[in-house]
Design an enzyme around this catalytic site. Sequence first.
Site, PDB file in Angstrom:
ATOM      1  N   LYS A  16      16.472  46.773  52.257  1.00 56.16           N
ATOM      2  CA  LYS A  16      15.400  45.873  51.819  1.00 56.16           C
ATOM      3  C   LYS A  16      13.981  46.566  51.370  1.00 56.16           C
ATOM      4  O   LYS A  16      13.466  46.513  50.162  1.00 56.16           O
ATOM      5  CB  LYS A  16      14.892  44.942  52.917  1.00 56.16           C
ATOM      6  CG  LYS A  16      14.297  43.789  52.451  1.00 56.16           C
ATOM      7  CD  LYS A  16      14.373  42.595  53.534  1.00 56.16           C
ATOM      8  CE  LYS A  16      13.954  43.316  55.000  1.00 56.16           C
ATOM      9  NZ  LYS A  16      13.058  42.377  55.567  1.00 56.16           N
ATOM     10  N   ARG A  91      10.843  33.418  58.784  1.00 56.92           N
ATOM     11  CA  ARG A  91      11.854  33.726  59.766  1.00 56.92           C
ATOM     12  C   ARG A  91      12.526  32.420  60.175  1.00 56.92           C
ATOM     13  O   ARG A  91      13.668  32.681  60.868  1.00 56.92           O
ATOM     14  CB  ARG A  91      11.310  34.665  60.987  1.00 56.92           C
ATOM     15  CG  ARG A  91      10.819  35.934  60.246  1.00 56.92           C
ATOM     16  CD  ARG A  91      11.249  36.946  61.576  1.00 56.92           C
ATOM     17  NE  ARG A  91      11.270  38.273  61.110  1.00 56.92           N
ATOM     18  CZ  ARG A  91      10.255  39.197  61.292  1.00 56.92           C
ATOM     19  NH1 ARG A  91       9.245  38.913  62.050  1.00 56.92           N
ATOM     20  NH2 ARG A  91      10.293  40.497  60.523  1.00 56.92           N
ATOM     21  N   ARG A 130      20.956  58.130  62.168  1.00 59.70           N
ATOM     22  CA  ARG A 130      19.628  58.770  61.582  1.00 59.70           C
ATOM     23  C   ARG A 130      19.108  59.701  62.878  1.00 59.70           C
ATOM     24  O   ARG A 130      19.379  59.281  64.131  1.00 59.70           O
ATOM     25  CB  ARG A 130      18.543  57.607  61.604  1.00 59.70           C
ATOM     26  CG  ARG A 130      18.950  56.713  60.495  1.00 59.70           C
ATOM     27  CD  ARG A 130      17.704  56.187  59.825  1.00 59.70           C
ATOM     28  NE  ARG A 130      16.725  55.502  60.571  1.00 59.70           N
ATOM     29  CZ  ARG A 130      15.964  54.768  60.230  1.00 59.70           C
ATOM     30  NH1 ARG A 130      15.408  54.846  58.975  1.00 59.70           N
ATOM     31  NH2 ARG A 130      15.033  53.971  61.129  1.00 59.70           N
ATOM     32  N   ARG A 162      16.266  57.737  67.866  1.00 60.11           N
ATOM     33  CA  ARG A 162      15.310  57.160  68.367  1.00 60.11           C
ATOM     34  C   ARG A 162      16.211  55.925  69.036  1.00 60.11           C
ATOM     35  O   ARG A 162      17.237  55.600  68.568  1.00 60.11           O
ATOM     36  CB  ARG A 162      14.577  56.216  67.268  1.00 60.11           C
ATOM     37  CG  ARG A 162      13.375  57.357  66.589  1.00 60.11           C
ATOM     38  CD  ARG A 162      12.714  56.251  65.661  1.00 60.11           C
ATOM     39  NE  ARG A 162      13.350  55.164  64.949  1.00 60.11           N
ATOM     40  CZ  ARG A 162      13.172  53.980  64.767  1.00 60.11           C
ATOM     41  NH1 ARG A 162      11.544  53.787  64.784  1.00 60.11           N
ATOM     42  NH2 ARG A 162      13.639  53.033  63.822  1.00 60.11           N
ATOM     43  N   ARG A 173      19.950  43.974  67.920  1.00 58.65           N
ATOM     44  CA  ARG A 173      18.682  43.698  66.793  1.00 58.65           C
ATOM     45  C   ARG A 173      19.494  42.777  65.717  1.00 58.65           C
ATOM     46  O   ARG A 173      19.052  41.786  65.177  1.00 58.65           O
ATOM     47  CB  ARG A 173      18.063  44.865  66.239  1.00 58.65           C
ATOM     48  CG  ARG A 173      17.281  45.505  66.985  1.00 58.65           C
ATOM     49  CD  ARG A 173      16.786  46.768  66.555  1.00 58.65           C
ATOM     50  NE  ARG A 173      16.117  46.989  65.112  1.00 58.65           N
ATOM     51  CZ  ARG A 173      15.902  47.950  64.409  1.00 58.65           C
ATOM     52  NH1 ARG A 173      16.588  49.114  64.606  1.00 58.65           N
ATOM     53  NH2 ARG A 173      15.496  47.811  63.219  1.00 58.65           N
TER      54      ARG A 173
END
Length: 223
Positions: A16, A91, A130, A162, A173
């Site tokens: 996005k 949202r 990542r 992370r 999430r």
Amino acid sequence: MSELNLVLLGPPGAGKGTQADRLQGDFRLPYYATGDILRQAVAEGTDLGKEAEPIMKAGDLVPDELIIGIIQERLNTEEAQDGFLLDGFPRTVAQAEALEEALDELGRSLTAVLLIEAPDDEIVRRLSGRRQCKNGHIYHVEFNKPKHEGVCDIDGLKLIQRDDDKPETVKKRLATYHEKTAPLVDYYDDRGFLKRFDGCRSPTEVHDHIRATLATLRLEEQI
Ligand SMILES: [Zn+2]
């Protein structure tokens, strides 16, 4: 020229942000991420910003009416007259209804809701691969490897994952995202605003598809 009043939707990791950058470049639309415009209203000391400040300082959720008021202030500025890109709001369906009302009061309406999707396993693969150093240089174990495994090319610092990018966290999430967003996606789909894009494609292909879709929408408007 007709307006491009756009809402961006999509899970984390579907691309996005990249598409938002490109659309801003293409159409010179101002980009409004909810968190940013709240902080900006506080920094500028607008009436609504002053109302939001103590709530944000206390770490509480800013009420919908206040957020929508701040968004409405932004949408009514010179820079947003030809359109805007809204990210992070709405949202919920209640927020979507409030946004519709706010636009209505300004004599405007949404052009489209752009949903960039990718399957959960693809997103987990992207995000959990990542790695970054303390200076924020980002790599990917599959798509953007450093020259030496586990070490930053630029400063030689150790690369770490992370907590936010750990597979279990990403899955959580995503579960939250689906639970909250599914009704919103249906809401916009029912009203004919929803345009879906395949986030598994390359950023350039997704970008081309979005541009073609927006061009078609503008043509339809002129007929
Ligand atoms: Zn580095």
